[in-house]
Scaffold this active site. Structure first.
Site, PDB file in Angstrom:
ATOM      1  CB  ALA A  82      -0.929   0.004   1.207  1.00 26.02           C
ATOM      2  CB  SER A 125      11.075   2.047  -6.049  1.00 29.40           C
ATOM      3  OG  SER A 125      11.382   2.623  -7.281  1.00 29.40           O
ATOM      4  CE1 TYR A 151       6.292   5.572  -4.897  1.00 29.57           C
ATOM      5  CE2 TYR A 151       8.158   5.702  -6.395  1.00 29.57           C
ATOM      6  CZ  TYR A 151       7.225   4.955  -5.712  1.00 29.57           C
ATOM      7  OH  TYR A 151       7.232   3.586  -5.827  1.00 29.57           O
ATOM      8  CE  LYS A 155       7.465   2.907  -2.600  1.00 28.68           C
ATOM      9  NZ  LYS A 155       6.570   1.986  -1.924  1.00 28.68           N
ATOM     10  NE  ARG A 233      14.122   4.477 -16.575  1.00 25.18           N
ATOM     11  CZ  ARG A 233      15.029   5.328 -17.058  1.00 25.18           C
ATOM     12  NH1 ARG A 233      16.085   4.875 -17.737  1.00 25.18           N
ATOM     13  NH2 ARG A 233      14.906   6.624 -16.870  1.00 25.18           N
TER      14      ARG A 233
HETATM   15  P1  NAD Z   1      -1.262   0.473  -6.944  1.00 21.15           P
HETATM   16  O1  NAD Z   1      -1.608   1.898  -6.792  1.00 21.15           O
HETATM   17  O2  NAD Z   1      -1.937  -0.310  -8.018  1.00 21.15           O
HETATM   18  O3  NAD Z   1      -1.466  -0.295  -5.566  1.00 21.15           O
HETATM   19  C1  NAD Z   1      -1.259   0.339  -4.330  1.00 21.15           C
HETATM   20  C2  NAD Z   1      -2.494   0.100  -3.479  1.00 21.15           C
HETATM   21  O4  NAD Z   1      -2.337   0.758  -2.221  1.00 21.15           O
HETATM   22  C3  NAD Z   1      -3.782   0.654  -4.108  1.00 21.15           C
HETATM   23  O5  NAD Z   1      -4.746  -0.378  -4.176  1.00 21.15           O
HETATM   24  C4  NAD Z   1      -4.202   1.779  -3.161  1.00 21.15           C
HETATM   25  O6  NAD Z   1      -5.601   1.916  -3.096  1.00 21.15           O
HETATM   26  C5  NAD Z   1      -3.577   1.338  -1.858  1.00 21.15           C
HETATM   27  N1  NAD Z   1      -3.300   2.416  -0.916  1.00 21.15           N
HETATM   28  C6  NAD Z   1      -2.668   3.592  -1.151  1.00 21.15           C
HETATM   29  N2  NAD Z   1      -2.626   4.323  -0.019  1.00 21.15           N
HETATM   30  C7  NAD Z   1      -3.234   3.592   0.949  1.00 21.15           C
HETATM   31  C8  NAD Z   1      -3.525   3.824   2.320  1.00 21.15           C
HETATM   32  N3  NAD Z   1      -3.178   4.954   2.932  1.00 21.15           N
HETATM   33  N4  NAD Z   1      -4.178   2.858   3.004  1.00 21.15           N
HETATM   34  C9  NAD Z   1      -4.546   1.707   2.411  1.00 21.15           C
HETATM   35  N5  NAD Z   1      -4.315   1.445   1.112  1.00 21.15           N
HETATM   36  C10 NAD Z   1      -3.655   2.373   0.390  1.00 21.15           C
HETATM   37  O7  NAD Z   1       0.331   0.403  -7.135  1.00 21.15           O
HETATM   38  P2  NAD Z   1       1.266  -0.816  -7.524  1.00 21.15           P
HETATM   39  O8  NAD Z   1       1.873  -0.505  -8.846  1.00 21.15           O
HETATM   40  O9  NAD Z   1       0.582  -2.097  -7.318  1.00 21.15           O
HETATM   41  O10 NAD Z   1       2.421  -0.620  -6.449  1.00 21.15           O
HETATM   42  C11 NAD Z   1       2.475  -1.356  -5.255  1.00 21.15           C
HETATM   43  C12 NAD Z   1       3.683  -0.906  -4.464  1.00 21.15           C
HETATM   44  O11 NAD Z   1       4.852  -1.113  -5.232  1.00 21.15           O
HETATM   45  C13 NAD Z   1       3.663   0.570  -4.093  1.00 21.15           C
HETATM   46  O12 NAD Z   1       4.181   0.714  -2.785  1.00 21.15           O
HETATM   47  C14 NAD Z   1       4.598   1.189  -5.112  1.00 21.15           C
HETATM   48  O13 NAD Z   1       5.196   2.358  -4.625  1.00 21.15           O
HETATM   49  C15 NAD Z   1       5.611   0.078  -5.296  1.00 21.15           C
HETATM   50  N6  NAD Z   1       6.308   0.149  -6.575  1.00 21.15           N
HETATM   51  C16 NAD Z   1       5.584   0.202  -7.731  1.00 21.15           C
HETATM   52  C17 NAD Z   1       6.242   0.294  -8.951  1.00 21.15           C
HETATM   53  C18 NAD Z   1       5.476   0.432 -10.234  1.00 21.15           C
HETATM   54  O14 NAD Z   1       6.031   0.919 -11.212  1.00 21.15           O
HETATM   55  N7  NAD Z   1       4.223   0.013 -10.293  1.00 21.15           N
HETATM   56  C19 NAD Z   1       7.649   0.308  -8.985  1.00 21.15           C
HETATM   57  C20 NAD Z   1       8.350   0.229  -7.786  1.00 21.15           C
HETATM   58  C21 NAD Z   1       7.667   0.153  -6.574  1.00 21.15           C
HETATM   59  C1  WQD Z   2      10.110   4.626 -18.490  1.00 23.70           C
HETATM   60  C2  WQD Z   2      10.758   5.257 -19.698  1.00 23.70           C
HETATM   61  C3  WQD Z   2      10.603   7.653 -19.824  1.00 23.70           C
HETATM   62  C4  WQD Z   2       6.292   7.907 -20.429  1.00 23.70           C
HETATM   63  C5  WQD Z   2       9.241   5.276 -12.611  1.00 23.70           C
HETATM   64  C6  WQD Z   2       9.574   5.651 -11.201  1.00 23.70           C
HETATM   65  C7  WQD Z   2      10.144   4.482 -10.476  1.00 23.70           C
HETATM   66  C8  WQD Z   2       9.207   3.274 -10.574  1.00 23.70           C
HETATM   67  C9  WQD Z   2       8.843   2.982 -11.976  1.00 23.70           C
HETATM   68  C10 WQD Z   2       7.707   3.281  -8.725  1.00 23.70           C
HETATM   69  C11 WQD Z   2      11.536   6.530 -19.374  1.00 23.70           C
HETATM   70  C12 WQD Z   2       9.866   6.995 -20.965  1.00 23.70           C
HETATM   71  C13 WQD Z   2       7.570   7.423 -20.239  1.00 23.70           C
HETATM   72  C14 WQD Z   2       5.987   8.544 -21.657  1.00 23.70           C
HETATM   73  C15 WQD Z   2       8.233   8.149 -22.412  1.00 23.70           C
HETATM   74  N1  WQD Z   2       7.967   3.490  -9.926  1.00 23.70           N
HETATM   75  N2  WQD Z   2       8.531   7.533 -21.207  1.00 23.70           N
HETATM   76  N3  WQD Z   2       6.972   8.632 -22.610  1.00 23.70           N
HETATM   77  O1  WQD Z   2      10.770   6.737 -14.943  1.00 23.70           O
HETATM   78  O2  WQD Z   2      11.867   4.463 -15.242  1.00 23.70           O
HETATM   79  O3  WQD Z   2      10.420   4.871 -13.290  1.00 23.70           O
HETATM   80  O4  WQD Z   2       8.319   4.168 -12.587  1.00 23.70           O
HETATM   81  O5  WQD Z   2       8.477   3.012  -7.850  1.00 23.70           O
HETATM   82  O6  WQD Z   2      10.326   4.870  -9.161  1.00 23.70           O
HETATM   83  O7  WQD Z   2      10.503   6.719 -11.225  1.00 23.70           O
HETATM   84  O8  WQD Z   2       9.370   4.681 -15.492  1.00 23.70           O
HETATM   85  O9  WQD Z   2       7.458   4.213 -16.957  1.00 23.70           O
HETATM   86  O10 WQD Z   2       7.804   6.572 -16.113  1.00 23.70           O
HETATM   87  O11 WQD Z   2       9.367   5.643 -17.795  1.00 23.70           O
HETATM   88  O12 WQD Z   2       9.106   8.246 -23.280  1.00 23.70           O
HETATM   89  O13 WQD Z   2       4.859   9.038 -21.881  1.00 23.70           O
HETATM   90  O14 WQD Z   2       9.726   5.645 -20.619  1.00 23.70           O
HETATM   91  O15 WQD Z   2      11.289   8.783 -20.241  1.00 23.70           O
HETATM   92  O16 WQD Z   2      12.671   6.525 -20.159  1.00 23.70           O
HETATM   93  P1  WQD Z   2      10.704   5.290 -14.784  1.00 23.70           P
HETATM   94  P2  WQD Z   2       8.400   5.293 -16.567  1.00 23.70           P
END
Ligand code: NAD
Ligand code: WQD
Length: 334
Positions: A82, A125, A151, A155, A233
């Site tokens: 979450a 992340s 953000y 983390k 990436r």
């Molecule tokens: P998501 O938004 O689909 O899932 C996160 C969930 O947390 C949601 O269902 C949301 O409703 C819930 N949530 C948010 N705040 C809350 C709160 N205060 N109380 C209870 N529930 C809450 O996101 P996701 O992509 O599934 O990501 C899951 C985790 O992984 C997150 O912590 C995110 O930061 C981390 N993460 C995601 C990515 C990515 O690119 N998707 C990359 C690295 C890390």
């Molecule tokens: C990927 C590539 C953009 C959108 C982010 C967070 C990271 C993690 C994952 C949560 C980059 C390019 C993107 C667009 C584009 N999240 N791009 N046009 O930036 O690697 O990582 O998401 O933890 O913390 O920083 O992922 O999917 O945003 O971008 O060209 O409309 O796609 O420049 O090179 P990023 P992204």
């Protein structure tokens, strides 16, 4: 049977992880405030696995509600997904991000300590590495320098809090998973990521272009020092990522263990577009636009620690992720 609390379990990565966890002998409770997800995903999980977690609509920021939940249910472990995750939004609303992600995690850890739940897997992340000046990132590298948004700071802060908790109480078993770029969805196409509004991440934007909701993908910069000039990436199929959590849950140990979850392979933005076009059998409208602030040219996981210690590595490819994304799109209005 061990009972796990999955916070954020109705979200994108959480819901996929539940499907993989159900292949083991776990009982699962989901806690989510439904800010960024729908509870109906649990019905789809039931359809796919035959099992459905008990659901608790509780907010991480509401300590009393969480205390009540922990008092009623006994948890052996927490998998903590979450949180808020939109990088650009975190720049606009830093306090909401710190309160939700950092404050919410502190509440969760207080409940865990009070009720004796000492195992936690945390969704971190690759963003915590900041700019290392090299493309390939491993867990020995220092973190917290050069993070460009709140953000990412949340983390990093949570990782530091978890280290302090482990220091204060050696019976805690903490696993930090640093995800690279999750993409794709379950092969059934029944569940997947479908954000409302304008997404930030590449795949959700590609999906909106495919649906005609955004006219063209903007490729943010083609003058990076990479072979085709676009950023590289490490895209990891969300089902592989989900399996990484199952592997981590089976290898919990006292103290803090940190693992990169990535494929170890880099893909450029142009290659992502080409892979989508190949899978879709039609062009994806796109044009080159200026660079996006804060983007680094190349970020790739060194996933060897997870392979060695968790016996986990990715099995699916970007092509698999594109195939599954197209299936999801075809079943969800494209
Ligand atoms: P998501 O938004 O689909 O899932 C996160 C969930 O947390 C949601 O269902 C949301 O409703 C819930 N949530 C948010 N705040 C809350 C709160 N205060 N109380 C209870 N529930 C809450 O996101 P996701 O992509 O599934 O990501 C899951 C985790 O992984 C997150 O912590 C995110 O930061 C981390 N993460 C995601 C990515 C990515 O690119 N998707 C990359 C690295 C890390
Ligand atoms: C990927 C590539 C953009 C959108 C982010 C967070 C990271 C993690 C994952 C949560 C980059 C390019 C993107 C667009 C584009 N999240 N791009 N046009 O930036 O690697 O990582 O998401 O933890 O913390 O920083 O992922 O999917 O945003 O971008 O060209 O409309 O796609 O420049 O090179 P990023 P992204």
């Amino acid at each position: 049977m061990k009972r796990i609390l999955v916070t954020g379990g109705t979200g994108y990565i959480g819901s996929h992880t539940i499907i993989e966890l159900y292949k083991q002998d776990y009982e699962l409770d989901v806690m989510d405030n439904l800010y960024n997800s729908k509870v109906t995903v649990l019905d789809q999980i039931k359809q796919l696995t035959g099992k459905k977690p008990d659901f608790y609509q509780v907010d991480l920021r509401d300590y009393d509600a969480m205390d009540k939940l922990f008092a009623e249910r006994h948890y052996d472990m927490v998998i903590h997904f979450a949180g808020l995750k939109a990088v650009a939004e975190s720049v606009e609303k830093p306090l909401e991000y710190y309160e939700n992600n950092v404050g919410g995690t502190v509440n969760l850890l207080k409940c865990m300590k009070k009720y004796g739940t000492k195992k936690i897997i945390f969704s971190s992340s690759a963003t915590v590495y900041g700019d290392q000046g090299v493309a390939r990132l491993d867990e020995t590298m220092p973190t917290g320098n050069g993070i460009t948004n709140p953000y990412g700071e949340t983390k990093h802060m949570i990782e530091e809090i978890l280290k302090d908790v482990a220091e204060s109480d050696p019976t805690f078993e903490i696993t930090i998973l640093r995800y690279f770029n999750p993409v794709g969805n379950h092969e059934s196409g029944l569940i997947g990521e479908d954000p409302n509004g304008i997404p930030n991440n590449l795949m959700p934007v590609i999906m909106k272009v495919a649906r005609g909701e955004i006219a063209e993908l903007e490729v943010y910069g083609d003058d990076y020092p990479t072979p085709d000039g676009t950023c590289i990436r490490d895209y990891i199929h969300v089902v592989d990522l989900a399996k990484g959590h199952v592997a981590a849950a089976a290898h919990m140990k006292p103290g803090v263990s940190i693992y990169n979850l990535g494929s170890g392979k880099g893909t450029s933005v142009k290659e992502m577009v080409a892979a989508f076009e190949e899978a879709a059998g039609k062009p994806l409208p796109n044009h080159v636009a200026p660079r996006r602030a804060g983007d680094l040219a190349e970020l790739i996981a060194d996933p060897s620690k997870a392979e060695k210690e968790l016996n986990w590595k990715t099995e699916l490819t970007v092509a698999d992720a594109m195939r599954d994304t197209i299936k999801f799109l075809s079943q969800n209005g494209a």
